[in-house]
Scaffold this active site. Structure first.
Site, short mmCIF file in Angstrom:
data_model
loop_
_atom_site.label_atom_id
_atom_site.label_comp_id
_atom_site.label_asym_id
_atom_site.label_seq_id
_atom_site.Cartn_x
_atom_site.Cartn_y
_atom_site.Cartn_z
N GLU A 25 113.13 57.28 31.27
CA GLU A 25 112.41 56.15 30.66
C GLU A 25 110.89 56.30 30.76
O GLU A 25 110.39 57.06 31.59
CB GLU A 25 112.84 54.82 31.29
CG GLU A 25 112.52 54.70 32.77
CD GLU A 25 112.43 53.25 33.24
OE1 GLU A 25 111.62 52.48 32.70
OE2 GLU A 25 113.16 52.90 34.18
N LYS A 87 105.18 46.87 27.09
CA LYS A 87 106.47 47.10 27.75
C LYS A 87 107.54 46.61 26.78
O LYS A 87 107.58 45.43 26.44
CB LYS A 87 106.49 46.31 29.06
CG LYS A 87 107.81 46.35 29.80
CD LYS A 87 107.69 45.53 31.09
CE LYS A 87 109.04 45.05 31.55
NZ LYS A 87 108.94 44.04 32.62
N VAL A 107 114.62 50.25 30.94
CA VAL A 107 116.01 50.73 31.02
C VAL A 107 116.75 50.31 29.74
O VAL A 107 117.50 51.09 29.15
CB VAL A 107 116.69 50.18 32.29
CG1 VAL A 107 118.20 50.41 32.25
CG2 VAL A 107 116.09 50.84 33.53
N ASP A 139 115.41 33.93 34.86
CA ASP A 139 114.87 35.28 34.67
C ASP A 139 115.92 36.31 35.05
O ASP A 139 116.12 36.62 36.23
CB ASP A 139 113.59 35.47 35.48
CG ASP A 139 112.87 36.77 35.13
OD1 ASP A 139 113.46 37.59 34.39
OD2 ASP A 139 111.74 36.96 35.60
N SER A 141 117.09 40.17 33.82
CA SER A 141 116.62 41.30 33.01
C SER A 141 117.60 41.64 31.90
O SER A 141 118.83 41.63 32.09
CB SER A 141 116.45 42.53 33.90
OG SER A 141 116.10 43.63 33.11
N ALA A 142 117.02 41.97 30.75
CA ALA A 142 117.83 42.43 29.61
C ALA A 142 118.56 43.74 29.95
O ALA A 142 119.52 44.11 29.27
CB ALA A 142 116.94 42.63 28.39
N ASP A 143 118.14 44.42 31.03
CA ASP A 143 118.82 45.65 31.44
C ASP A 143 120.31 45.39 31.68
O ASP A 143 121.16 46.25 31.40
CB ASP A 143 118.22 46.21 32.74
CG ASP A 143 116.79 46.72 32.57
OD1 ASP A 143 116.29 46.75 31.42
OD2 ASP A 143 116.18 47.08 33.59
N LYS A 160 115.54 46.98 43.65
CA LYS A 160 114.64 46.49 44.69
C LYS A 160 115.02 45.07 45.07
O LYS A 160 115.49 44.30 44.23
CB LYS A 160 113.21 46.45 44.16
CG LYS A 160 112.57 47.81 44.01
CD LYS A 160 111.06 47.66 43.94
CE LYS A 160 110.39 49.01 43.87
NZ LYS A 160 110.36 49.56 42.52
N1 PSU Z 1 112.36 48.34 38.79
C1 PSU Z 1 111.73 49.35 39.44
N2 PSU Z 1 110.88 50.14 38.77
C2 PSU Z 1 110.62 49.97 37.42
C3 PSU Z 1 111.30 48.91 36.73
C4 PSU Z 1 112.15 48.13 37.46
O1 PSU Z 1 111.95 49.52 40.64
O2 PSU Z 1 109.81 50.72 36.84
C5 PSU Z 1 111.06 48.72 35.26
C6 PSU Z 1 112.18 49.39 34.43
O3 PSU Z 1 111.63 49.89 33.22
C7 PSU Z 1 113.12 48.24 34.14
C8 PSU Z 1 112.12 47.11 33.93
O4 PSU Z 1 113.93 48.43 33.00
O5 PSU Z 1 111.13 47.34 34.92
C9 PSU Z 1 112.75 45.75 34.07
O6 PSU Z 1 111.84 44.77 33.69
P1 PSU Z 1 112.32 43.24 33.52
O7 PSU Z 1 112.64 42.77 34.90
O8 PSU Z 1 111.14 42.54 32.91
O9 PSU Z 1 113.51 43.27 32.62
MN MN Z 2 112.58 39.11 33.12
#
Ligand code: PSU
Ligand code: MN
Length: 303
Positions: A25, A87, A107, A139, A141-143, A160
């Site tokens: 990524e 992003k 991701v 909140d 994540s879309a992941d 994390k």
């Molecule tokens: N967690 C990490 N390192 C990262 C990310 C998450 O430890 O770099 C990044 C990844 O690209 C992940 C994104 O897909 O943050 C998730 O962001 P959000 O929580 O806004 O969906």
């Molecule tokens: Mn989010």
């Protein structure tokens, strides 16, 4: 062929010939680590994947083109521009393409573009998940949604503790995503080898993981598989030190009223700042470790 997609020549050839490819990524480069360590890490990760016999495909959006495979110059460009690059999550993809803009793939979007390019395995550091306090902020994540819908194996070092790991596992279970522990029964917590929570299945070889994923795709089941690979012992950190930094970072985030897509980059940068260089070094090492495992899974999948 997808008219918005550019597959780098060596990647396209490997996919066509059924040889192993590993997706990587670009948000980890632009938003996850500082320059110049981000570029150095991204280039080393590509080398590790190559040395393990697979073709690396770093994924990003450049000038509205979906890129599966970047040149070293393009990686340098992403590393230098850092957080000023958008992003890009699922909701951003069509807009960035229509406008002809750049985007760093999370991701989520890395899985999407990998799938469009025919790539089955993807290595990263940590995934997004259900944030602490999500019962009020929503909140999530879309992941996690992407893992539920797109057939790609994602290799990470767990997540994390900026996230609520228990709720993240619950969400993945609801959406039918298998969570595999590589050589462990416990969910790794990124900087440390265990969160104290259990994964769904322990697997001890790349072949075992590839075989399970092959069945999943043969059955036509939607969705991916999450492989969690604990950080090597010598680079793991004291959970007490990390957790203190995380609590402080979350406090500051709430005080500053930061929300939405800014949360994760803010927390990552703050935790790094509070723990000094140690956490960055651990972060880099666990990504290398994941790249090697992903290459071996991709090779086993191609057998
Ligand atoms: N967690 C990490 N390192 C990262 C990310 C998450 O430890 O770099 C990044 C990844 O690209 C992940 C994104 O897909 O943050 C998730 O962001 P959000 O929580 O806004 O969906
Ligand atoms: Mn989010």
């Amino acid at each position: 062929m997808n008219r918005y997609l550019d597959v780098k020549e060596d990647v396209a050839r490997a996919v066509a010939e059924g040889r192993p490819v590993v997706a990587l990524e670009s948000t980890i480069i632009s938003h996850g680590m500082p320059y110049p360590q981000n570029v150095e890490t991204a280039l080393n990760v590509e080398r590790i994947v190559r040395e393990a016999g697979a073709v690396p495909a770093t994924i990003a959006i450049i000038g509205g083109r979906l890129k599966a495979g970047l040149s070293p110059e393009e990686i340098e460009y992403f590393g230098k521009k850092g957080m000023s690059i958008t992003k890009a999550s699922r909701r951003d993809l069509s807009i960035l393409c229509a406008k002809g803009e750049d985007g760093a793939t999370t991701v989520t979007t890395t899985m999407m573009i990998a799938h469009m390019a025919g790539i089955k395995v993807f290595a990263t550091g940590g995934i997004g998940g259900v944030h602490r306090g999500a019962e009020t902020t929503m909140d999530i994540s879309a992941d996690l949604e992407e893992l539920a819908r797109t057939p790609v194996v994602v290799v990470c070092a767990g997540a994390k503790a900026i996230l609520d790991l228990g709720l993240t596992l619950e969400y993945l279970e609801t959406h039918g995503v298998p969570v595999i522990g590589y050589g462990t029964e416990e969910l790794p917590a990124f900087y440390s080898r265990s969160s104290g929570l259990k994964v769904d299945y322990r697997m001890d070889s790349p072949e075992e993981i590839a075989a399970a994923f092959r069945v999943q795709t043969s059955l036509g089941l939607e969705g991916g598989m999450l492989v969690t690979n604990p950080i090597p012992e010598e680079y793991s950190m004291d959970p007490a030190v990390i957790n203190k930094a995380i609590d402080e970072a979350i406090d500051e985030m709430n005080r500053k009223d930061i929300h939405g897509k800014e949360c994760t980059p803010f927390l990552l940068a703050k935790v790094k700042e509070l723990t000094g260089g140690d956490s960055l070094d651990s972060n880099i090492q666990l990504v290398y470790n994941n790249a090697g495992l992903a290459a071996r899974i991709a090779a086993a999948y191609c057998e």
